[in-house]
Design a protein around this motif. Structure first.
Motif, PDB file in Angstrom:
ATOM      1  N   PRO A 124       0.985  -1.210   0.004  1.00 59.16           N
ATOM      2  CA  PRO A 124      -0.043   0.062  -0.030  1.00 59.16           C
ATOM      3  C   PRO A 124       0.819   1.115   0.069  1.00 59.16           C
ATOM      4  O   PRO A 124       1.767   1.235   0.850  1.00 59.16           O
ATOM      5  CB  PRO A 124      -0.581  -0.123   1.247  1.00 59.16           C
ATOM      6  CG  PRO A 124      -0.879  -1.693   1.690  1.00 59.16           C
ATOM      7  CD  PRO A 124       0.364  -2.135   1.170  1.00 59.16           C
ATOM      8  N   SER A 172       2.043  -0.161  -6.340  1.00 60.79           N
ATOM      9  CA  SER A 172       0.916  -0.773  -5.575  1.00 60.79           C
ATOM     10  C   SER A 172      -0.118  -0.747  -6.769  1.00 60.79           C
ATOM     11  O   SER A 172      -0.169  -0.104  -7.881  1.00 60.79           O
ATOM     12  CB  SER A 172       0.252  -0.170  -4.410  1.00 60.79           C
ATOM     13  OG  SER A 172      -0.299   0.948  -4.745  1.00 60.79           O
ATOM     14  N   GLU A 201      -5.966  -0.774  -2.246  1.00 59.04           N
ATOM     15  CA  GLU A 201      -4.963  -1.016  -1.396  1.00 59.04           C
ATOM     16  C   GLU A 201      -5.368  -1.944  -0.315  1.00 59.04           C
ATOM     17  O   GLU A 201      -4.718  -3.165  -0.006  1.00 59.04           O
ATOM     18  CB  GLU A 201      -4.260   0.115  -0.426  1.00 59.04           C
ATOM     19  CG  GLU A 201      -3.797   1.255  -1.333  1.00 59.04           C
ATOM     20  CD  GLU A 201      -2.784   1.133  -2.194  1.00 59.04           C
ATOM     21  OE1 GLU A 201      -2.427   0.010  -2.829  1.00 59.04           O
ATOM     22  OE2 GLU A 201      -1.773   2.068  -2.395  1.00 59.04           O
TER      23      GLU A 201
END
Length: 200
Positions: free
Chosen positions: A108, A135, A169
């Motif tokens: 994340p 990410s 995320e």
């Protein structure tokens, strides 16, 4: 396996990319008075604040001259900084953060403390893992600065985008696999190469 891969890949990357990083250092010194590196406060694993290193792309004390959020038309971005941001080369020093354990290659994307303070209890679950250089949200919003350009309320627009980024995320954290990390890295390289090829 994830940590071993991070250390091995980052060590090799720092060695191979060292000539490029030296060239960027010289360019910043020549065309943008001030320090070469910028230390950005970010919230990482366990909610701990750490310093994320990047090549400086804005004028000195830019954080005192405007919002924390940067749009594509921000006058605080230097000429060399525009090139570094466009190619994502400003992110190269974050490899050091990976090497020392603050970050991972994939995870994340870490936020500044002010934005992170707005996370819900559910969103804070992203702090269960190390933040990443890239990410799924990074790939999707690689042109985020362009999306923010011309926004009437810059911080509000950023908050709206942040909600979708956090959704992506959290999905990454909940469905983690090493093979998926490799896929995200490949997608990141592809996105960067496509950006360079198109000049976008």
């Amino acid at each position: 396996m994830k940590r071993v891969f991070d250390i091995a890949a980052t060590s090799a990357g720092l060695v191979l990319l060292s000539p490029l990083m030296i060239a960027i250092t010289v360019a910043i010194r020549l065309f943008s008075p001030g320090p070469v590196l910028y230390k950005a406060a970010r919230v990482g694993k366990g909610g701990r604040v750490f310093s994320m290193y990047k090549f400086r792309t804005m004028v000195v004390d830019a954080d005192k001259q405007g919002p924390l959020v940067t749009a594509g038309d921000d006058a605080r971005v230097t000429r060399i900084g525009k090139l570094l941001r466009k190619t994502k080369l400003d992110e190269l020093p974050t490899l050091w953060n990976v090497l020392i354990g603050d970050m991972s290659l994939v995870g994340p994307r870490p936020e500044n403390p002010k934005s992170a303070a707005l996370y819900t209890e559910q969103q804070r679950k992203i702090w269960n893992v190390r933040p990443g250089v890239t990410s799924p949200a990074t790939v999707k919003y690689r042109h985020e600065e362009a999306l923010l350009s011309g926004a009437d309320d810059l911080e509000r627009r950023y908050f709206e985008i942040m909600q979708d980024k956090l959704r992506l995320e959290l999905e990454y954290v909940e469905h983690y696999s090493f093979s998926r990390d490799i896929q995200i890295l490949l997608r990141t390289f592809q996105a960067i190469l496509n950006t360079k090829a198109s000049g976008a």
